[in-house]
Write a protein that holds these residues in place. Structure first.
Motif, PDB file in Angstrom:
ATOM      1  N   UNK A   1       0.846  -1.197   0.000  1.00 19.26           N
ATOM      2  CA  UNK A   1       0.000   0.000   0.000  1.00 19.26           C
ATOM      3  C   UNK A   1       0.879   1.242   0.000  1.00 19.26           C
ATOM      4  N   UNK A   2       0.624   2.084  -0.979  1.00 15.68           N
ATOM      5  CA  UNK A   2       1.302   3.371  -1.097  1.00 15.68           C
ATOM      6  C   UNK A   2       0.206   4.409  -1.236  1.00 15.68           C
ATOM      7  N   UNK A   3       0.168   5.375  -0.365  1.00 15.10           N
ATOM      8  CA  UNK A   3      -0.895   6.387  -0.375  1.00 15.10           C
ATOM      9  C   UNK A   3      -2.274   5.737  -0.281  1.00 15.10           C
ATOM     10  N   UNK A   4      -2.367   4.642   0.474  1.00  9.77           N
ATOM     11  CA  UNK A   4      -3.640   3.980   0.704  1.00  9.77           C
ATOM     12  C   UNK A   4      -4.100   3.045  -0.397  1.00  9.77           C
ATOM     13  N   UNK A   5      -3.308   2.904  -1.471  1.00  8.88           N
ATOM     14  CA  UNK A   5      -3.686   2.066  -2.606  1.00  8.88           C
ATOM     15  C   UNK A   5      -2.592   1.023  -2.827  1.00  8.88           C
ATOM     16  N   UNK A   6      -2.991  -0.235  -3.058  1.00 13.19           N
ATOM     17  CA  UNK A   6      -2.016  -1.282  -3.339  1.00 13.19           C
ATOM     18  C   UNK A   6      -1.362  -1.009  -4.684  1.00 13.19           C
ATOM     19  N   UNK A   7      -0.023  -0.977  -4.688  1.00 13.63           N
ATOM     20  CA  UNK A   7       0.718  -0.668  -5.914  1.00 13.63           C
ATOM     21  C   UNK A   7       1.948  -1.562  -6.030  1.00 13.63           C
ATOM     22  N   UNK A   8       2.371  -1.760  -7.264  1.00 14.44           N
ATOM     23  CA  UNK A   8       3.557  -2.548  -7.596  1.00 14.44           C
ATOM     24  C   UNK A   8       4.499  -1.635  -8.383  1.00 14.44           C
ATOM     25  N   UNK A   9       5.801  -1.654  -8.071  1.00 17.60           N
ATOM     26  CA  UNK A   9       6.738  -0.850  -8.868  1.00 17.60           C
ATOM     27  C   UNK A   9       6.733  -1.294 -10.336  1.00 17.60           C
ATOM     28  N   UNK A  10       6.612  -0.340 -11.248  1.00 18.62           N
ATOM     29  CA  UNK A  10       6.585  -0.643 -12.680  1.00 18.62           C
ATOM     30  C   UNK A  10       7.873  -1.313 -13.146  1.00 18.62           C
ATOM     31  N   UNK A  11       8.973  -1.033 -12.478  1.00 14.68           N
ATOM     32  CA  UNK A  11      10.269  -1.593 -12.864  1.00 14.68           C
ATOM     33  C   UNK A  11      10.307  -3.117 -12.656  1.00 14.68           C
ATOM     34  N   UNK A  12       9.308  -3.665 -11.953  1.00 10.98           N
ATOM     35  CA  UNK A  12       9.236  -5.109 -11.754  1.00 10.98           C
ATOM     36  C   UNK A  12       8.675  -5.834 -12.973  1.00 10.98           C
ATOM     37  N   UNK A  13       8.292  -5.058 -14.009  1.00  4.49           N
ATOM     38  CA  UNK A  13       7.802  -5.640 -15.256  1.00  4.49           C
ATOM     39  C   UNK A  13       8.838  -5.431 -16.350  1.00  4.49           C
ATOM     40  N   UNK A  14       8.872  -6.358 -17.292  1.00  6.39           N
ATOM     41  CA  UNK A  14       9.737  -6.234 -18.472  1.00  6.39           C
ATOM     42  C   UNK A  14       8.980  -6.833 -19.655  1.00  6.39           C
ATOM     43  N   UNK A  15       8.876  -6.092 -20.720  1.00  2.00           N
ATOM     44  CA  UNK A  15       8.201  -6.556 -21.939  1.00  2.00           C
ATOM     45  C   UNK A  15       6.772  -7.013 -21.650  1.00  2.00           C
ATOM     46  N   UNK A  16       6.089  -6.283 -20.769  1.00  2.00           N
ATOM     47  CA  UNK A  16       4.699  -6.586 -20.481  1.00  2.00           C
ATOM     48  C   UNK A  16       4.454  -7.819 -19.638  1.00  2.00           C
ATOM     49  N   UNK A  17       5.481  -8.313 -18.966  1.00  2.00           N
ATOM     50  CA  UNK A  17       5.382  -9.493 -18.099  1.00  2.00           C
ATOM     51  C   UNK A  17       6.173  -9.212 -16.822  1.00  2.00           C
ATOM     52  N   UNK A  18       5.912  -9.978 -15.746  1.00  2.00           N
ATOM     53  CA  UNK A  18       6.774  -9.840 -14.572  1.00  2.00           C
ATOM     54  C   UNK A  18       8.214 -10.195 -14.949  1.00  2.00           C
ATOM     55  N   UNK A  19       9.163  -9.450 -14.434  1.00  2.00           N
ATOM     56  CA  UNK A  19      10.580  -9.719 -14.680  1.00  2.00           C
ATOM     57  C   UNK A  19      10.883 -11.164 -14.268  1.00  2.00           C
TER      58      UNK A  19
END
Length: 114
Positions: A41-59
């Motif tokens: 939770x970041x600012x009250x909303x569940x979020x995932x760092x975008x950098x954890x994705x590569x080419x539209x899939x999880x790294x």
């Protein structure tokens, strides 16, 4: 360590992930539950760092690293912070090393944190 600035990344909500991964909500939740992605939770909303994705899939190298960190006792916030913060023994943020194909080195360092 002279550089302590966290790796800069955008943050993705669950609806963002559904759209970017082109997967149904249930599948996105399973990716998180099964440690293919980690978020908090970041600012009250569940979020995932975008950098954890590569080419539209999880790294691909991320899952095993998340599991090693969870086994070392890290909670999701600590896992994210460790991945995004430069690590002196690696020379860069662990996520940067993972994206460069250095997963063995990252996991070796993560395993020493238990």
């Amino acid at each position: 360590m002279t550089e302590t600035t966290r790796y800069e990344t955008d943050w993705l909500t669950i609806p963002d992930l559904v759209e970017l991964l082109d997967e149904p909500l249930g599948r996105v939740r399973r990716l998180i539950d099964e440690d293919y992605l980690v978020g908090s939770r970041r600012d009250g909303v569940f979020k995932v760092p975008a950098v954890f994705l590569a080419a539209g899939r999880p790294l691909p190298a991320l899952r095993g690293t998340i599991i090693v960190l969870h086994d070392a006792g890290f909670d999701p916030d600590e896992t994210i912070d460790w991945l995004l913060t430069p690590e002196q023994t690696i020379g860069v943020a662990p996520i940067e090393a993972l994206r460069a194909g250095r997963k063995s080195e990252v996991r070796r360092v993560a395993a020493t944190l238990a």
